[in-house]
Design an enzyme around this catalytic site. Structure first.
Site, mmCIF file in Angstrom:
data_model
loop_
_atom_site.group_PDB
_atom_site.id
_atom_site.type_symbol
_atom_site.label_atom_id
_atom_site.label_comp_id
_atom_site.label_asym_id
_atom_site.label_seq_id
_atom_site.Cartn_x
_atom_site.Cartn_y
_atom_site.Cartn_z
ATOM 1 N N ARG A 46 57.011 33.237 75.062
ATOM 2 C CA ARG A 46 57.495 33.015 76.525
ATOM 3 C C ARG A 46 57.678 31.386 76.497
ATOM 4 N NH1 ARG A 46 54.228 29.581 75.973
ATOM 5 N NH2 ARG A 46 54.827 28.457 77.965
ATOM 6 N N GLN A 189 48.418 29.889 80.492
ATOM 7 C CA GLN A 189 49.132 29.037 79.491
ATOM 8 C C GLN A 189 48.277 27.882 79.048
ATOM 9 O OE1 GLN A 189 50.349 30.833 82.040
ATOM 10 N NE2 GLN A 189 52.474 31.541 81.765
ATOM 11 N N ASP A 230 62.012 25.664 83.902
ATOM 12 C CA ASP A 230 62.649 27.058 83.559
ATOM 13 C C ASP A 230 63.931 26.978 83.890
ATOM 14 O OD1 ASP A 230 59.558 27.524 83.320
ATOM 15 O OD2 ASP A 230 60.606 29.308 82.234
HETATM 16 O O1 MRU Z 1 56.046 32.168 82.461
HETATM 17 P P1 MRU Z 1 56.122 31.200 81.245
HETATM 18 O O2 MRU Z 1 55.042 30.910 80.422
HETATM 19 O O3 MRU Z 1 57.339 31.748 80.244
HETATM 20 O O4 MRU Z 1 56.683 29.732 82.037
HETATM 21 C C1 MRU Z 1 56.965 28.772 81.020
HETATM 22 C C2 MRU Z 1 56.877 27.573 81.790
HETATM 23 O O5 MRU Z 1 57.035 27.409 83.133
HETATM 24 C C3 MRU Z 1 57.207 26.251 81.039
HETATM 25 O O6 MRU Z 1 56.506 25.141 81.857
HETATM 26 C C4 MRU Z 1 58.893 26.187 80.941
HETATM 27 O O7 MRU Z 1 59.285 27.182 80.126
HETATM 28 C C5 MRU Z 1 59.238 24.772 80.632
HETATM 29 S S1 MRU Z 1 58.692 24.236 79.109
HETATM 30 C C6 MRU Z 1 59.227 24.972 77.848
#
Ligand code: MRU
Length: 337
Positions: A46, A189, A230
């Site tokens: 992720r 996370q 993202d």
């Molecule tokens: O749902 P996830 O755990 O994939 O979300 C990740 C995030 O929101 C991070 O902050 C994002 O990918 C930016 S940092 C690489």
């Protein structure tokens, strides 16, 4: 990239299974594009850039039918811009003429083209992340107490990190005091992954409930907020893990700089603003757990959008972008092309 949480080894993509961390360090061995898609969908891997990289390697595993593989991978998660960006780059790599120098060459093997493309992307990403980390560290002051959200370290990119890489570099250079780590409900996370990474790096941190940010800021305990992204729209609106927008509002209220750290591949020039960014809604079951009554329903939004006006700066490998974002982002994207 030997020690990365995502790597290619003997015909397979190995991913450190983030669903099991921190309790167990288990590696998944993906040998088919279907397995890679499943690892992304279930969040074994992720974080926007890590998803993009995994998809690039997934294309190499699914080289026999690139169109179908790209569709399969694109359908896993909707919000991260890096996923579609990496898939488009893989398609470009397949279309590009290969110059091997020799004559009477056999047709180049698509699997080889896609694998070397994924490896190149991985290396470029690592370099870019070291650059953005150095630029971001310049924005910190020695002793800074930084609040961060979600996980943005090596786990989230497969390389060095975004906001997490800035924290690492700033720590090494004496430009960081300590980190407030948001739990990041519902999948934790922050509590599970960021705490694990910061602990391994020896960076002092304390875990806080997501809802603590206002209290911490009101007490004067936060000097800066650092988050990843993202997807970033052309006007500078930022989609990131749910709970990011309230942090930006609070930071604004308390006069605290709010910095977004992301590679240029996270920028989606085709999204004019945040309203055109698709926001993933995940299974309500992730939220309901055992506390809610059995009859409860839930809305599980995975991301929110922070309006550009609340973003102090966007730290990228191509430089630190500041308002007016319409112009600075367009320049950064043009440089990428
Ligand atoms: O749902 P996830 O755990 O994939 O979300 C990740 C995030 O929101 C991070 O902050 C994002 O990918 C930016 S940092 C690489």
């Amino acid at each position: 990239v030997e020690t990365a949480p995502l790597r290619w080894e003997e015909g397979a993509l190995l991913v450190l299974d983030q669903r099991r961390l921190p309790a167990r360090e288990e590696w998944l061995r993906c040998t088919t594009v279907e397995q890679v898609a499943e690892a992304i969908r279930t969040m074994a891997v992720r974080g926007a850039p890590a998803i993009g990289l995994a998809a690039a390697y997934g294309m190499a595993l699914g080289a026999r039918d690139p169109e179908r593989s790209a569709e399969l991978l694109a359908a896993t998660r909707p919000t991260a811009a890096n996923l579609r960006w990496a898939l488009n780059r893989a398609r470009d790599a397949l279309r590009a003429p290969v110059t091997t120098g020799g004559q009477d060459e056999e047709d180049p093997d698509p699997a080889e083209i896609l694998l070397s493309h994924a490896r190149r992307l991985h290396e470029q990403q690592l370099e870019g992340e070291h650059r953005l980390a150095a630029l971001g560290a310049e924005r910190l002051e020695p002793g800074d107490r930084v609040l961060t959200h979600c996980n943005t370290g090596a786990l989230a990119t497969g390389a060095y990190g975004t906001a997490g890489a800035v924290l690492s570099t700033a720590w090494e250079r004496g430009r960081l005091g300590s980190v407030w780590v948001d739990e990041t409900r519902p999948l934790l996370q922050g509590a599970r992954l960021t705490a694990w990474e910061l602990g391994r790096l020896g960076i002092p941190y304390r875990l806080v409930a997501d809802a603590s940010a206002g209290a911490l800021m009101a007490r004067g305990l936060v000097d800066r907020v650092l988050v990843g992204a993202d997807r970033i729209a052309a006007n500078g609106d930022v989609a990131n893990k749910i709970g990011t927008y309230p942090l930006a509002v609070l930071a604004d209220r308390h006069g605290i700089p709010f910095l977004v750290v992301a590679p240029v591949s996270t920028i989606d020039p085709a999204a004019p603003d945040g309203t055109s960014i698709p926001i993933e809604e995940r299974d309500p079951g992730e939220l309901l757990g055992s506390a809610a009554p059995g009859t409860a329903d839930a809305l599980n939004l995975a991301f929110d959008v922070t309006p550009a006006e609340l973003v102090t700066a966007v730290v990228t490998e191509a430089g630190v972008l500041e308002p007016p974002y319409g112009e600075t982002i367009a320049r950064a994207v043009a440089g990428r092309a």
